[in-house]
Design a protein around this motif. Structure first.
Motif, short mmCIF file in Angstrom:
data_model
loop_
_atom_site.label_atom_id
_atom_site.label_comp_id
_atom_site.label_asym_id
_atom_site.label_seq_id
_atom_site.Cartn_x
_atom_site.Cartn_y
_atom_site.Cartn_z
N LEU A 87 8.38 -1.54 0.61
CA LEU A 87 8.22 -0.09 0.81
C LEU A 87 8.95 0.69 -0.29
O LEU A 87 8.43 1.67 -0.84
CB LEU A 87 8.79 0.27 2.20
CG LEU A 87 8.80 1.74 2.59
CD1 LEU A 87 7.38 2.29 2.66
CD2 LEU A 87 9.50 1.92 3.94
N GLU B 289 -0.09 5.79 8.20
CA GLU B 289 0.45 4.44 8.38
C GLU B 289 1.20 3.97 7.14
O GLU B 289 2.27 3.38 7.22
CB GLU B 289 -0.69 3.47 8.68
CG GLU B 289 -1.08 3.41 10.14
CD GLU B 289 0.11 3.04 11.03
OE1 GLU B 289 0.78 2.03 10.75
OE2 GLU B 289 0.38 3.79 12.00
N SER B 290 0.61 4.24 5.97
CA SER B 290 1.20 3.75 4.72
C SER B 290 1.91 4.89 4.01
O SER B 290 1.69 6.07 4.32
CB SER B 290 0.08 3.20 3.83
OG SER B 290 -0.79 4.27 3.48
N GLU C 171 6.96 0.79 -3.50
CA GLU C 171 5.89 1.81 -3.47
C GLU C 171 6.48 3.20 -3.72
O GLU C 171 5.89 4.01 -4.44
CB GLU C 171 5.18 1.79 -2.11
CG GLU C 171 4.36 0.54 -1.86
CD GLU C 171 3.50 0.64 -0.61
OE1 GLU C 171 2.74 -0.29 -0.37
OE2 GLU C 171 3.60 1.65 0.13
N SER D 128 1.24 5.68 0.99
CA SER D 128 0.13 6.37 0.31
C SER D 128 -0.41 7.49 1.20
O SER D 128 -0.62 8.61 0.75
CB SER D 128 -1.01 5.40 -0.01
OG SER D 128 -0.59 4.34 -0.81
N GLU D 129 -0.64 7.17 2.47
CA GLU D 129 -1.19 8.17 3.40
C GLU D 129 -0.19 9.29 3.65
O GLU D 129 -0.55 10.46 3.75
CB GLU D 129 -1.59 7.51 4.73
CG GLU D 129 -2.84 6.66 4.64
CD GLU D 129 -3.08 5.81 5.89
OE1 GLU D 129 -3.81 4.83 5.78
OE2 GLU D 129 -2.51 6.14 6.96
N ARG E 56 -2.72 6.17 -4.30
CA ARG E 56 -2.74 4.79 -3.84
C ARG E 56 -1.54 4.07 -4.44
O ARG E 56 -1.33 4.11 -5.65
CB ARG E 56 -4.06 4.12 -4.25
CG ARG E 56 -4.34 2.76 -3.66
CD ARG E 56 -4.42 2.72 -2.14
NE ARG E 56 -5.22 3.75 -1.53
CZ ARG E 56 -6.53 3.67 -1.29
NH1 ARG E 56 -7.20 2.59 -1.61
NH2 ARG E 56 -7.18 4.65 -0.70
N THR F 240 3.87 -1.73 8.47
CA THR F 240 3.49 -0.58 7.66
C THR F 240 4.71 0.31 7.44
O THR F 240 5.75 0.16 8.10
CB THR F 240 2.42 0.26 8.37
OG1 THR F 240 2.99 0.75 9.60
CG2 THR F 240 1.17 -0.56 8.67
N ALA F 241 4.55 1.27 6.54
CA ALA F 241 5.63 2.24 6.30
C ALA F 241 5.98 2.96 7.59
O ALA F 241 7.15 3.19 7.90
CB ALA F 241 5.18 3.26 5.25
N SER F 242 4.95 3.29 8.37
CA SER F 242 5.17 4.01 9.62
C SER F 242 5.99 3.16 10.60
O SER F 242 6.89 3.66 11.28
CB SER F 242 3.80 4.37 10.23
OG SER F 242 3.98 4.90 11.50
#
Ligand code: ZN
Length: 326
Positions: free
Chosen positions: A70, A168-169, A73, A171-172, A189, A136-138
Motif C-alpha cells: 500500500l 476499495e483501492s 502505491e 487508486s479508487e 491507476r 485492499t487499501a480499504s
C-alpha cells in the motif's frame, strides 16, 4: 514524525554514522516520471516508475508486506502529483483510519525526493491476513479520511483537501478525491508488487484538460469527450506486469498505449531517496523536551532517536542536550 526509543547494546551504530546526514542511500532514478500529452486531444498525464527506488524505500521499514504494498502505491501517487508542482515545494498524502494501518504518510518534493511512513498494528494485520491474503487499501485503512496537501515553503499557505476514504483501492480513493475536488476528470491507476527482483511500483495518472489553448478549435466538446474516453480505454489495458518490468522503458510503455493517439512525451523527471532528517534537526527537537523526559529517554547516558521516514537511528549523549527547564 519521530519515534523515540531506548538504545540497547546490540543495536548501537558505529560513530561514523553519526554525521549530520544519515547514511541512507543516495539513489536517483533519472527517468522516474515521464509526463506526456496527446496532441490535439484534451488529455495529459504522467507515467511514474521509480524502479529499484521503490525497493530501497520500502525495505528500510519493517511493516508487513501488505502494508508496504500500500505504501508503494502511495509513493507512486505522490510522485505523479508532485511532478505537476510549478514552484518549489512538496506534495503529500496522509490517510488516517480505524483499520490495522492507522496512519499512512507519503510525500514527494518538486525535485522528486520521496519518503513515507506507515503506522500499522502488526497483530491486526496478521489477523486480517488469515482471512484475506491480499487485503485492499480499504481493509487496511478502515474508515477515515485522506488528505492531499501542497506545501510550497515557509511563507506560503499549505493547500489541503480532505475527503472521506471512499473506494476499495488507493487508486479508487484518489480518483474519488479528484472527482470531488477538481473541475476536470482524472483517471488514476496505481501498482505495487514484490517481484523476484524486489519491490516495484508505478502509477499512470491522466487528467482531462480544458478544451482551449493548444486544442484544435474545431474539436467539439463531444469529440473531446470521445478522445478522453479512448485514452482511458487504452490506459486501462496497462498491466502490472508491464509497469513493474524494469526491462521495459517508460517511453516504450507509453508508445504501446497511445502511439495512435498523438502521443507526445515530455522531459522525464528524476525521483530520489528523499528523507530530510538530519542530526542537527533532531537535536533541535530534543532541546524542546523537558529535562525529566530527556533523563527518562536516556539509557546508559545515550538518547536514541529514530527517524520514522528512513528508519535511521541517531544517538545523542544525554549531556550534549540541554533540554528545557520545567
Ligand atoms: Zn530520515
Amino acid at each position: 514524525m519521530l519515534r523515540v526509543s531506548a538504545m540497547t547494546a546490540n543495536n548501537s551504530s558505529p560513530a561514523f554514522l553519526d554525521a549530520s546526514r544519515p547514511d541512507t542511500p543516495d539513489l536517483v532514478v533519472p527517468q522516474g516520471v515521464v509526463p506526456f500529452y496527446l496532441d490535439h486531444r484534451p488529455v495529459r498525464g504522467r507515467l511514474v516508475r521509480p524502479g529499484v527506488l521503490t525497493d530501497t524505500l520500502l525495505t528500510r521499514h519493517d511493516n508487513p508486506d501488505a502494508v508496504l504494498r500500500l505504501a508503494g502505491e502511495a509513493l507512486a501517487l505522490v510522485a505523479a502529483l508532485a511532478s505537476s508542482l510549478k514552484f518549489r515545494g512538496s506534495f503529500s498524502l496522509q490517510a488516517k483510519g480505524d483499520g490495522p494501518v492507522s496512519l499512512l504518510l507519503a510525500d514527494c518534493t518538486d525535485s522528486g525526493a520521496l519518503r513515507f511512513h506507515a503506522r500499522s498494528d502488526d497483530e491486526q494485520v496478521a489477523e486480517l491476513l488469515k482471512t484475506t491474503p491480499a487485503p485492499t487499501a480499504s481493509q487496511l485503512l478502515g474508515k477515515g479520511y485522506i488528505a492531499f496537501s501542497v506545501d510550497q515553503g515557509p511563507d506560503t499557505d499549505i493547500y489541503q483537501g480532505i475527503v472521506e476514504m471512499n473506494g476499495e483501492s488507493l487508486s479508487e480513493m484518489a480518483a474519488h478525491y479528484f472527482a470531488t475536488s477538481e473541475q476536470h476528470a482524472c483517471w488514476v491507476r496505481l501498482f505495487c508488487e514484490k517481484t523476484p527482483v524486489g519491490w516495484r511500483s508505478g502509477a499512470l495518472v491522466m487528467e482531462k484538460i480544458a478544451m482551449d489553448g493548444g486544442i484544435d478549435a474545431d474539436m467539439t466538446p463531444e469529440e473531446g469527450d470521445d478522445a478522453w474516453e479512448t485514452a482511458v480505454t487504452l490506459a486501462t489495458t496497462l498491466t502490472a506486469r508491464e509497469v513493474l518490468d524494469d526491462s521495459l522503458s517508460s517511453a516504450d510503455l507509453l508508445y504501446r498505449l497511445f502511439h495512435a493517439e498523438g502521443l507526445v512525451a515530455g522531459q522525464p523527471r528524476a525521483l530520489a531517496f528523499g528523507c530530510r532528517c538530519s542530526r542537527a534537526r533532531l537535536s533541535g527537537i530534543l532541546e524542546t523536551f523537558p529535562l525529566d523526559d530527556l533523563d527518562h529517554m536516556a539509557q546508559d547516558g545515550t538518547i536514541t532517536m529514530n527517524c520514522s521516514f528512513c528508519n535511521h537511528s541517531f544517538h545523542f549523549q544525554r549531556d550534549e542536550i540541554g533540554g528545557k527547564a520545567a
